[in-house]
Design an enzyme around this catalytic site. Structure first.
Site, PDB file in Angstrom:
ATOM      1  N   LYS A  53      17.068 138.613 -19.341  1.00 14.98           N
ATOM      2  CA  LYS A  53      15.758 138.288 -19.907  1.00 14.98           C
ATOM      3  C   LYS A  53      15.848 138.109 -21.414  1.00 14.98           C
ATOM      4  O   LYS A  53      15.217 137.214 -21.995  1.00 14.98           O
ATOM      5  CB  LYS A  53      14.751 139.371 -19.523  1.00 14.98           C
ATOM      6  CG  LYS A  53      14.359 139.314 -18.048  1.00 14.98           C
ATOM      7  CD  LYS A  53      13.729 140.597 -17.548  1.00 14.98           C
ATOM      8  CE  LYS A  53      13.508 140.516 -16.034  1.00 14.98           C
ATOM      9  NZ  LYS A  53      13.054 141.788 -15.444  1.00 14.98           N
ATOM     10  N   GLN A  97      10.856 147.387 -16.793  1.00 11.78           N
ATOM     11  CA  GLN A  97      11.836 147.089 -15.749  1.00 11.78           C
ATOM     12  C   GLN A  97      11.765 148.134 -14.632  1.00 11.78           C
ATOM     13  O   GLN A  97      11.820 149.326 -14.884  1.00 11.78           O
ATOM     14  CB  GLN A  97      13.245 147.048 -16.345  1.00 11.78           C
ATOM     15  CG  GLN A  97      14.312 146.657 -15.355  1.00 11.78           C
ATOM     16  CD  GLN A  97      14.142 145.251 -14.823  1.00 11.78           C
ATOM     17  OE1 GLN A  97      13.901 144.314 -15.581  1.00 11.78           O
ATOM     18  NE2 GLN A  97      14.260 145.082 -13.519  1.00 11.78           N
ATOM     19  N   ASP A 120       4.524 140.203 -15.823  1.00  7.28           N
ATOM     20  CA  ASP A 120       5.111 140.332 -14.486  1.00  7.28           C
ATOM     21  C   ASP A 120       4.114 139.930 -13.398  1.00  7.28           C
ATOM     22  O   ASP A 120       4.500 139.635 -12.269  1.00  7.28           O
ATOM     23  CB  ASP A 120       5.563 141.771 -14.233  1.00  7.28           C
ATOM     24  CG  ASP A 120       7.060 141.956 -14.406  1.00  7.28           C
ATOM     25  OD1 ASP A 120       7.796 140.964 -14.234  1.00  7.28           O
ATOM     26  OD2 ASP A 120       7.496 143.077 -14.698  1.00  7.28           O
TER      27      ASP A 120
END
Length: 287
Positions: A53, A97, A120
């Protein structure tokens, strides 16, 4: 028949290149897209995802803020950091995460992220917006699948009016995938471990999307000749190699188009995360 391969690496690169151009235009206006990434603990797979990322941010031209916290971080400490990032005007997106250590409740963390920074697409408000057809951030993997279908095979895959079967009902992939396919005017069936006559249900599909996390579960017997097959699964086979939910070698002889694992859906997830970050920056700057 030998299926045409839907190349997720190439399509994701095209999306990142498009974002790179648009991001350069934002920078000319003094706007810097910023993603804050939080990693708790030292899970090797999570470290790889976070590293990828960061690389994508660097390539496109985003600013990336990294918060690497020890595995014994308390839920209270993590929530305090999220609150600080929620209130920072220079932060467009917040990504925590997953998975998190056992002392931290994932739902509580997801709910704590401001919906307008939830790149997300997991916050209940964004999921609700998807359900009722309003604007919001969409979970990155299903959004990536839509782009694979629209951009793959030279744009020749039609979704509208087609019968789509999704095998898997997770909150992250299966359910939002069904809503996105409905938005594209497909007729959608969600199948799962309790579905009776699963092979027969799958064989109805013009577009079959496998997202169960079980290596090789979808065989040639599940697939109608000429179907488009999207393999969301990422599993580690007995030989240590990555494989999908679909038995690629035999299904590729029946399908008209198929995604490989690796190199199919995986790269699209990060590309769509980057797209959500761009959209967040545009929204925060009222463009």
């Amino acid at each position: 028949m030998s299926a045409q391969i839907i190349d997720g690496k190439a399509i994701s690169q095209n999306i990142k290149d498009e974002l790179k151009e648009k991001t350069a235009l934002l920078k000319e206006k003094g706007i810097e897209v910023t993603l804050a990434v939080i990693l708790v603990g030292e899970d090797p797979a999570s470290q790889v995802y976070v590293r990828n990322k960061k690389k994508a941010c660097e390539y496109i031209g985003y600013r990336s803020l990294s918060y690497e916290l020890p595995a014994d971080t308390s839920q209270e400490e993590l929530l305090k950091l999220i609150d600080e990032l929620n209130n920072r005007k220079d932060v467009d997106g917040i990504l925590v995460q997953m998975p998190l250590p056992k002392q931290i409740d994932e739902k509580t963390v997801i709910d704590a992220i401001s919906p307008d920074k939830d790149v997300d697409g997991f916050h209940p408000m964004n999921v609700g917006a998807l359900c009722i057809g309003e604007q919001g951030f969409v979970s990155c993997t299903p959004a990536g699948v839509i782009q694979l279908l629209k951009r793959g095979c030279d744009g020749k895959i039609d979704i509208a009016g087609k019968e789509c079967v999704i095998v898997g009902r997770s909150n992250i992939v299966g359910k939002p995938m069904a809503l996105l396919m409905l938005r594209e005017n497909a007729t959608v069936t969600i199948a799962h471990s309790r579905t009776k006559d699963l092979k027969d249900v799958c064989k109805r599909a013009d577009i079959l999307i496998a997202a169960v996390g079980k290596a090789g579960m979808i065989t040639a017997e599940h697939v109608k000749e000429g179907a488009v097959v999207i393999d969301v699964g990422i599993n580690r086979g007995a030989d240590g190699k990555l494989c999908g939910d679909v038995l690629y070698d035999e299904v590729s002889q029946i399908a008209s188009a198929i995604t490989p694992v690796p190199g199919g859906v995986g790269p699209m997830t990060i590309a769509m995360l980057m797209n959500n970050c761009y959209e967040a920056a545009v929204m925060h700057n009222s463009l």
